[in-house]
Design a protein around this motif. Structure first.
Motif, PDB file in Angstrom:
ATOM      1  N   LYS A  73       0.845  -1.198   0.000  1.00  0.00           N
ATOM      2  CA  LYS A  73       0.000   0.000   0.000  1.00  0.00           C
ATOM      3  C   LYS A  73       0.878   1.245   0.000  1.00  0.00           C
ATOM      4  CE  LYS A  73      -4.241   1.787   0.660  1.00  0.00           C
ATOM      5  NZ  LYS A  73      -5.419   1.548  -0.185  1.00  0.00           N
ATOM      6  N   ASP A  74       0.456   2.254  -0.785  1.00  0.00           N
ATOM      7  CA  ASP A  74       1.140   3.548  -0.828  1.00  0.00           C
ATOM      8  C   ASP A  74       2.620   3.389  -1.180  1.00  0.00           C
ATOM      9  OD1 ASP A  74      -1.248   4.808  -0.035  1.00  0.00           O
ATOM     10  OD2 ASP A  74      -0.779   4.491   2.080  1.00  0.00           O
ATOM     11  N   ASN A  75       2.887   2.500  -2.136  1.00  0.00           N
ATOM     12  CA  ASN A  75       4.257   2.249  -2.615  1.00  0.00           C
ATOM     13  C   ASN A  75       5.178   1.686  -1.535  1.00  0.00           C
ATOM     14  OD1 ASN A  75       3.771   3.229  -5.292  1.00  0.00           O
ATOM     15  ND2 ASN A  75       3.899   5.324  -4.492  1.00  0.00           N
ATOM     16  N   LEU A  76       4.576   1.117  -0.502  1.00  0.00           N
ATOM     17  CA  LEU A  76       5.347   0.471   0.550  1.00  0.00           C
ATOM     18  C   LEU A  76       5.019  -1.017   0.570  1.00  0.00           C
ATOM     19  CD1 LEU A  76       4.871   3.066   3.443  1.00  0.00           C
ATOM     20  CD2 LEU A  76       6.939   2.688   2.095  1.00  0.00           C
ATOM     21  N   PRO A  77       5.972  -1.859   0.930  1.00  0.00           N
ATOM     22  CA  PRO A  77       5.704  -3.299   0.965  1.00  0.00           C
ATOM     23  C   PRO A  77       4.746  -3.659   2.086  1.00  0.00           C
ATOM     24  CG  PRO A  77       7.817  -2.839   1.975  1.00  0.00           C
ATOM     25  CD  PRO A  77       7.336  -1.535   1.383  1.00  0.00           C
ATOM     26  N   HIS A  78       4.164  -4.836   1.977  1.00  0.00           N
ATOM     27  CA  HIS A  78       3.403  -5.376   3.093  1.00  0.00           C
ATOM     28  C   HIS A  78       4.412  -5.888   4.114  1.00  0.00           C
ATOM     29  CE1 HIS A  78       1.051  -8.222   5.455  1.00  0.00           C
ATOM     30  NE2 HIS A  78      -0.017  -7.576   5.056  1.00  0.00           N
TER      31      HIS A  78
END
Length: 268
Positions: A73-78
């Motif tokens: 999400k939001d260009n961040l990894p899970h």
């Protein structure tokens, strides 16, 4: 899939992945305490769905079916810290604590603690240890797990109803269980275990009751649920197939067309 798990101990881990999504259907053999650092997770149970976002903390009870879909999400990894609260650990913890027997019962719901500062502080304190080159001290791991359990009990007095229940599934009504849980794509052995049956007994009881093989019945029920979502909820096939128990869209489309005579995209 760029997927990575770092273990401090077998019961404490940091999971990270960057793919579009990761989906699994599972029954956890131990309770799982999860703190989200980034990403998003949708958890689907028989009668309720949950959506968790960065910063959320929640407890998944053991021995309950769930579909779990994880997204970056939001260009961040899970990314999440996960602590396993095993039966052995909990038995040791509760060995000197007396709990009224009438209150020891398992609950199917997932417990959400949002961004509780005490739990967040406990789990966030583990992050630096994941960069250690040497082994994580076992005494510190035990202290961290004990701290987490103690915090859970302090902020939710009812949590003992879940954590102090060490019973295994007994033989239960097969019809009621399968009607509630058919959408979970689990091996038949797991369905058998959760209904208190061996695989052979599960297959025998199932055919006697439903007059059809478990696999054929499961496919039909999943397709019926998919048709309902497509026609009544106006959902897209790509939004439906995982939630009703199919592994991929092409298999779902093939099975749907075979049963109904037209593609799921044509449902109106």
């Amino acid at each position: 899939m760029d997927f990575q798990i770092k273990y401090l101990t077998p019961d404490i881990k940091l999971s990270t992945y960057d793919d579009k999504l990761f989906k699994t259907e599972t029954v956890f053999e131990f309770h799982m305490l999860v703190w989200f650092i980034s990403g998003e997770t949708k958890i689907i149970q028989a009668d309720k769905s949950y959506l968790f976002k960065a910063g959320d903390i929640f407890l998944i009870p053991r021995n309950h079916l769930a579909t779990i879909i994880n997204y970056p999400k939001d260009n961040l990894p899970h990314k999440a810290v996960v602590m396993h609260l095993t039966k052995e650990l909990l038995k040791n913890f509760y060995s000197g604590i007396e709990i009224p027997e009438k209150n020891i019962r398992d609950k199917a719901k997932i417990y959400s603690f949002e961004k509780h500062p005490l739990l967040e502080s406990c789990l966030a304190s583990l992050i630096p240890y994941f960069d250690l080159t040497e082994a994580f001290p076992e005494n510190i791991a035990a202290l961290k797990i004990t701290e987490a359990i103690s915090i859970l009990r302090a902020i939710d007095p009812d949590i003992d109803n879940v954590l102090a229940n060490f019973e295994e599934p007994g033989k239960i009504d097969l019809v009621n269980f399968m009607e509630k849980n058919f959408m979970f794509n689990m091996p038949l052995e797991r369905f058998g275990y959760l209904t208190g049956r061996s695989l052979s007994t599960f297959n025998r009881d199932f055919r006697k009751i439903f007059q059809i093989t478990p696999q054929r019945w499961l496919t039909q029920k999943r397709l019926e649920l998919a048709f309902y979502h497509l026609s009544e909820k106006n959902k897209k096939p790509s939004d439906v197939f995982m939630e009703v128990g199919f592994e991929d869209l092409s298999h779902f489309s093939y099975a749907f067309k075979k049963q109904y005579g037209f593609a799921p995209s044509l449902v109106k």
